[in-house]
Design a protein around this motif. Structure first.
Motif, PDB file in Angstrom:
ATOM      1  N   SER A  63       0.847  -1.198   0.000  1.00  0.00           N
ATOM      2  CA  SER A  63       0.000   0.000   0.000  1.00  0.00           C
ATOM      3  C   SER A  63       0.882   1.247   0.000  1.00  0.00           C
ATOM      4  N   ARG A  64       0.293   2.324  -0.519  1.00  0.00           N
ATOM      5  CA  ARG A  64       1.014   3.595  -0.563  1.00  0.00           C
ATOM      6  C   ARG A  64       0.031   4.719  -0.321  1.00  0.00           C
ATOM      7  N   ASN A  65       0.336   5.575   0.665  1.00  0.00           N
ATOM      8  CA  ASN A  65      -0.564   6.658   1.073  1.00  0.00           C
ATOM      9  C   ASN A  65      -1.933   6.079   1.417  1.00  0.00           C
ATOM     10  N   LEU A  66      -2.997   6.571   0.777  1.00  0.00           N
ATOM     11  CA  LEU A  66      -4.346   6.085   1.059  1.00  0.00           C
ATOM     12  C   LEU A  66      -4.808   5.017   0.072  1.00  0.00           C
ATOM     13  N   THR A  67      -3.930   4.618  -0.804  1.00  0.00           N
ATOM     14  CA  THR A  67      -4.288   3.608  -1.809  1.00  0.00           C
ATOM     15  C   THR A  67      -3.736   2.254  -1.379  1.00  0.00           C
ATOM     16  N   LYS A  68      -4.640   1.317  -1.171  1.00  0.00           N
ATOM     17  CA  LYS A  68      -4.250  -0.027  -0.789  1.00  0.00           C
ATOM     18  C   LYS A  68      -3.843  -0.821  -2.044  1.00  0.00           C
ATOM     19  N   ASN A  69      -2.801  -1.633  -1.893  1.00  0.00           N
ATOM     20  CA  ASN A  69      -2.279  -2.448  -3.011  1.00  0.00           C
ATOM     21  C   ASN A  69      -1.799  -1.570  -4.165  1.00  0.00           C
ATOM     22  N   ALA A  70      -1.247  -0.420  -3.850  1.00  0.00           N
ATOM     23  CA  ALA A  70      -0.828   0.521  -4.895  1.00  0.00           C
ATOM     24  C   ALA A  70       0.456   0.093  -5.596  1.00  0.00           C
ATOM     25  N   ILE A  71       1.220  -0.840  -5.004  1.00  0.00           N
ATOM     26  CA  ILE A  71       2.495  -1.261  -5.590  1.00  0.00           C
ATOM     27  C   ILE A  71       2.437  -2.763  -5.851  1.00  0.00           C
ATOM     28  N   LEU A  72       2.710  -3.141  -7.099  1.00  0.00           N
ATOM     29  CA  LEU A  72       2.785  -4.550  -7.480  1.00  0.00           C
ATOM     30  C   LEU A  72       4.255  -4.932  -7.612  1.00  0.00           C
ATOM     31  N   ILE A  73       4.668  -5.977  -6.891  1.00  0.00           N
ATOM     32  CA  ILE A  73       6.062  -6.409  -6.884  1.00  0.00           C
ATOM     33  C   ILE A  73       6.144  -7.813  -7.476  1.00  0.00           C
ATOM     34  N   LEU A  74       6.959  -7.967  -8.519  1.00  0.00           N
ATOM     35  CA  LEU A  74       7.191  -9.257  -9.164  1.00  0.00           C
ATOM     36  C   LEU A  74       8.617  -9.684  -8.869  1.00  0.00           C
ATOM     37  N   THR A  75       8.773 -10.860  -8.272  1.00  0.00           N
ATOM     38  CA  THR A  75      10.102 -11.349  -7.894  1.00  0.00           C
ATOM     39  C   THR A  75      10.435 -12.621  -8.673  1.00  0.00           C
ATOM     40  N   GLU A  76      11.749 -12.865  -8.796  1.00  0.00           N
ATOM     41  CA  GLU A  76      12.247 -14.061  -9.487  1.00  0.00           C
ATOM     42  C   GLU A  76      11.532 -14.252 -10.828  1.00  0.00           C
ATOM     43  N   LEU A  77      11.616 -13.227 -11.641  1.00  0.00           N
ATOM     44  CA  LEU A  77      10.891 -13.215 -12.912  1.00  0.00           C
ATOM     45  C   LEU A  77      11.263 -14.403 -13.791  1.00  0.00           C
ATOM     46  N   GLN A  78      10.262 -14.938 -14.460  1.00  0.00           N
ATOM     47  CA  GLN A  78      10.427 -16.005 -15.427  1.00  0.00           C
ATOM     48  C   GLN A  78       9.824 -15.565 -16.759  1.00  0.00           C
ATOM     49  N   THR A  79      10.095 -16.345 -17.800  1.00  0.00           N
ATOM     50  CA  THR A  79       9.611 -15.950 -19.123  1.00  0.00           C
ATOM     51  C   THR A  79       8.088 -15.908 -19.186  1.00  0.00           C
ATOM     52  N   GLU A  80       7.409 -16.743 -18.406  1.00  0.00           N
ATOM     53  CA  GLU A  80       5.943 -16.718 -18.428  1.00  0.00           C
ATOM     54  C   GLU A  80       5.366 -15.491 -17.741  1.00  0.00           C
ATOM     55  N   ASP A  81       6.197 -14.711 -17.016  1.00  0.00           N
ATOM     56  CA  ASP A  81       5.726 -13.467 -16.394  1.00  0.00           C
ATOM     57  C   ASP A  81       5.652 -12.320 -17.396  1.00  0.00           C
ATOM     58  N   GLN A  82       6.116 -12.537 -18.593  1.00  0.00           N
ATOM     59  CA  GLN A  82       6.086 -11.487 -19.611  1.00  0.00           C
ATOM     60  C   GLN A  82       4.645 -11.149 -19.977  1.00  0.00           C
ATOM     61  N   GLY A  83       4.372  -9.858 -20.132  1.00  0.00           N
ATOM     62  CA  GLY A  83       3.022  -9.409 -20.470  1.00  0.00           C
ATOM     63  C   GLY A  83       2.824  -7.956 -20.103  1.00  0.00           C
ATOM     64  N   VAL A  84       1.559  -7.523 -20.071  1.00  0.00           N
ATOM     65  CA  VAL A  84       1.194  -6.141 -19.744  1.00  0.00           C
ATOM     66  C   VAL A  84       0.367  -6.171 -18.460  1.00  0.00           C
ATOM     67  N   TYR A  85       0.740  -5.334 -17.485  1.00  0.00           N
ATOM     68  CA  TYR A  85       0.083  -5.290 -16.176  1.00  0.00           C
ATOM     69  C   TYR A  85      -0.698  -3.980 -16.042  1.00  0.00           C
ATOM     70  N   PHE A  86      -1.946  -4.117 -15.626  1.00  0.00           N
ATOM     71  CA  PHE A  86      -2.845  -2.971 -15.518  1.00  0.00           C
ATOM     72  C   PHE A  86      -3.300  -2.797 -14.070  1.00  0.00           C
ATOM     73  N   CYS A  87      -3.317  -1.544 -13.615  1.00  0.00           N
ATOM     74  CA  CYS A  87      -3.865  -1.192 -12.307  1.00  0.00           C
ATOM     75  C   CYS A  87      -5.303  -0.712 -12.499  1.00  0.00           C
ATOM     76  N   GLU A  88      -6.193  -1.140 -11.612  1.00  0.00           N
ATOM     77  CA  GLU A  88      -7.616  -0.769 -11.721  1.00  0.00           C
ATOM     78  C   GLU A  88      -8.149  -0.296 -10.371  1.00  0.00           C
ATOM     79  N   ILE A  89      -8.774   0.877 -10.376  1.00  0.00           N
ATOM     80  CA  ILE A  89      -9.415   1.442  -9.177  1.00  0.00           C
ATOM     81  C   ILE A  89     -10.817   1.897  -9.566  1.00  0.00           C
ATOM     82  N   ASN A  90     -11.801   1.361  -8.880  1.00  0.00           N
ATOM     83  CA  ASN A  90     -13.206   1.735  -9.140  1.00  0.00           C
ATOM     84  C   ASN A  90     -13.565   1.602 -10.623  1.00  0.00           C
ATOM     85  N   ASP A  91     -13.173   0.476 -11.226  1.00  0.00           N
ATOM     86  CA  ASP A  91     -13.473   0.161 -12.629  1.00  0.00           C
ATOM     87  C   ASP A  91     -12.773   1.082 -13.623  1.00  0.00           C
TER      88      ASP A  91
END
Length: 216
Positions: free
Chosen positions: A89-117
């Protein structure tokens, strides 16, 4: 009530009104989501973090993260319970930071953040395996060898085709060569068996012009 008291009340009323208008205007503005960074290009085994920033930071909110193969493809919700994926979490936004560890080739892609649709612009993550220089050089040498072998085979085929064409041309010249005329008078050969008398008769008739014939 004194004039000073009235003045102070009016000032407080005006300040409260302005504050209420500001809050109302901020609440009615469209929510906007930004993500930082917009792109990652890393090797396997690395760790990256993606930040989700809301335009209404003063309001409590909960962010959810989605993943897609490409920007224009369907998104799927990411399960935070996975061992290599965490949220902070960051400030008043919960789950505001996404952390990916030990990356593998299947982790490749596009990541989207969504708040209130409302979705963010997306962050693309590309993951590549480390390059083994020895394997690369070996593959390059094998490829060069195959190219040389193909060139030699092509040259051999061209030479064989040219030799065959030359052989056929020589054979055609032999077919149309005029036969030798060794025995022009071969048809006049006289059989020696019982042909002596005939030879004598021919010699008799073959007298020079002007000589008397035997019957004269």
């Amino acid at each position: 009530m004194s004039l000073l008291t009235v003045t102070v009340c009016w000032l407080l009323t005006g300040y409260c009104g302005l504050t209420l208008l500001h809050l109302t205007d901020a609440a009615t503005q469209a929510l906007q989501i930004t993500q930082k960074p917009r792109f990652y290009g890393v090797m396997t085994g690395k760790r990256v973090g993606i930040y989700c920033i809301s335009s209404k930071r003063h309001l409590p909110s909960v962010a959810r993260w989605h993943k897609a193969s490409k920007f224009d493809e369907s998104k799927s919700l990411i399960q935070h319970s996975m061992n290599r994926i965490f949220v902070r979490s960051r400030n008043l936004t919960k789950n505001a930071i996404l952390i990916l560890t030990e990356l593998q080739t299947e982790d490749q892609g596009v990541y989207f953040c969504e708040i209130n649709d409302v979705f963010g612009p997306g962050t693309e993550v590309q993951v590549a395996k480390p390059v083994n220089l020895a394997n690369v050089l070996y593959r390059s040498q094998v490829k060069d060898g195959l190219i040389i072998l193909q060139a030699l085979l092509l040259a051999a085929l061209i030479a064989a085709f040219g030799f065959r064409q030359k052989t056929l041309s020589v054979k055609e010249d032999c077919i149309y060569e005029e036969p030798e005329m060794d025995h022009i008078y071969e048809g006049l050969a006289i059989d020696t068996c019982g042909g002596g008398d005939l030879y004598e008769e021919i010699s008799v008739y073959a007298q020079p012009e002007g000589a008397e014939a035997p019957w004269e």
